[in-house]
Design an enzyme around this catalytic site. Structure first.
Site, PDB file in Angstrom:
ATOM      1  CE1 TYR A  21      77.123  -0.723  -7.875  1.00 15.95           C
ATOM      2  CE2 TYR A  21      76.310  -2.977  -7.940  1.00 15.95           C
ATOM      3  CZ  TYR A  21      76.966  -1.922  -8.543  1.00 15.95           C
ATOM      4  OH  TYR A  21      77.462  -2.059  -9.818  1.00 15.95           O
ATOM      5  CB  SER A 122      81.322   0.670 -13.928  1.00 15.38           C
ATOM      6  OG  SER A 122      82.115   1.500 -13.115  1.00 15.38           O
ATOM      7  CB  CYS A 260      94.723   6.474   4.960  1.00 16.72           C
ATOM      8  SG  CYS A 260      94.094   4.811   5.306  1.00 16.72           S
ATOM      9  CB  CYS A 275      89.523   8.649   1.916  1.00 16.72           C
ATOM     10  SG  CYS A 275      88.976   7.032   1.314  1.00 16.72           S
ATOM     11  CG  ASP A 276      86.284   7.673  -2.910  1.00 23.91           C
ATOM     12  OD1 ASP A 276      87.093   7.042  -2.209  1.00 23.91           O
ATOM     13  OD2 ASP A 276      85.841   7.239  -3.981  1.00 23.91           O
ATOM     14  CB  CYS A 349      89.343 -10.517   8.539  1.00 21.00           C
ATOM     15  SG  CYS A 349      90.773 -11.364   9.261  1.00 21.00           S
TER      16      CYS A 349
END
Length: 390
Positions: A21, A122, A260, A275-276, A349
């Site tokens: 993923y 992780s 951001c 941003c990554d 959402c």
């Protein structure tokens, strides 16, 4: 310039695992001429020296990948030597390291402890969950046992760390099992849960990703377990951010913000991105070897990127939870919305609405209790007689 931090990719997208993923592995295509990507001493020194020449309340470095420990102990020794060389008197320097934990050594752990690195480890839950997608590169076997060895090294050498759990199809149905494993079996008290939302080329949800509804049920399950007995003993990053927002404080997560522009990503060769999640050639802002931080901060491209956060859908404007969501990460404003909308709502959402609808009243009670305690402590400091029972 407002304060900003650096998210550094010293080994780019290179990794000793092939997590199914992983959203960053495809970034290897940006730098196809190199088989192995490593930040040079020249780029490292330029990055650190120029950043520490800016005016910041604290100099914050996040080391991430790919897998940053591929760089080895000597690289991080060079990092801290340069930070000490270029730090002005009294400056606060902090380092965070995100790792899969499988390449940690005793020497590296000692160095991380000495310089107070905060490590993010992780772990997706018990072995049967973790090993579903977190596989050794080229071996098609799970990495859980190797991560446990790394965890033991961190504990043995006194490294401060928290756990990052990616919520995917492998574990989304078992929130309490995941939480109890981390809390009881591993004794971990600092958790962060991250939704796995990735799409295939045809726009459909990837098979390992989760829906908004699943995310809402998972977070509610975590909350229900946490609120029973762990409010004072287990820190969950998103819950901490919710409480900070309710207490009128600045939350630590960019998701809660309305701009951001929080950090810059520095790739192994010095390329700068906003941003990554948006490390793509069209989003490249410049390169640290030729551009100044002030120029990058004030560039039209970076300003436009920052404004994306406030371009939420009208449905968000009318939502009672907007102050806790700010329209969610722009990466997640995807296809789970009615057609014809200029700015879609977040793919998550429905999950966020389910979560806040379920938890906000209790969060409010916790926040009020925290405020009362702070008031009592403040009054006690102002009037020592209170402590003596006078």
């Amino acid at each position: 310039m407002r304060p900003f931090s650096l998210l550094v990719k010293p080994s780019s997208a290179d990794c000793n695992l092939e997590c199914v993923y992983c959203f960053y592995l495809p970034r290897k295509a940006l730098y196809p001429l190199s088989h192995r990507h490593q930040m040079s001493s020249r780029v490292l020194e330029r990055m650190i020296s120029s950043y520490m020449a800016t005016s910041q309340p604290a100099y914050t470095f996040g080391w991430q990948g790919g897998e940053p420990t591929l760089m080895g102990r000597t690289f991080f020794e060079h990092v801290t030597e340069l930070q000490e060389r270029y730090a002005v008197r009294g400056a606060t320097v902090s380092n965070g390291l995100q790792t899969n934990g499988t390449l940690l050594s005793a020497d590296l752990a000692r160095h991380l402890a000495k310089y107070k690195f905060l490590v993010g480890l992780s772990i997706d839950g018990p072995a049967e969950m973790h090993d579903t997608y977190r596989l050794r590169a080229g071996q098609h076997r799970g990495s859980h046992s190797d991560v446990m060895r790394g965890l033991e090294l961190l504990n043995t050498h006194g490294v401060e760390f928290n756990v990052l759990t990616l919520v995917s199809a492998a574990n989304v149905g078992e929130p309490r099992k995941v939480y109890r494993y981390l809390r009881d079996d591993l004794g971990l008290r600092y958790h962060q849960y991250i939704p796995c939302v990735e799409f295939q080329e045809d726009g459909s949800l990837a098979p390992y990703a989760i829906t908004g509804e699943q995310w809402g049920r998972f977070m509610n399950g975590i909350f229900d377990e946490w609120v029973e007995q762990d409010v004072r003993t287990v820190s969950i990053r998103h819950f901490d951010n919710v409480l900070s927002t309710l207490l009128q404080q600045s939350p630590g997560s960019c998701v809660f913000g309305t701009d951001c522009r929080q950090y810059f990503v520095v790739e192994h060769n010095g390329d700068i991105y906003p941003c990554d999640f948006f490390v793509d050639q069209p989003m490249r802002l410049g390169n640290i070897m030729s551009d100044q931080w002030e120029h990058l901060w004030h560039s039209a491209a970076y300003r436009d990127f920052g404004r994306m956060k406030r371009r939420w859908n009208q449905e968000c404007t009318d939502c009672q939870f907007l102050k806790l969501c700010a329209g969610d990460c722009p990466k997640l404003r995807a296809t789970d919305s009615p057609t014809g909308l200029e700015t879609p709502v977040s793919f998550l959402c429905r999950g966020w609405k389910a979560f806040y609808g379920h938890t906000l009243e209790l969060f409010g009670e916790i926040a009020r209790e925290v405020q009362r305690e702070r008031t009592r402590n403040y009054l006690a400091l102002q009037n020592p007689a209170i402590n003596r029972g006078v």
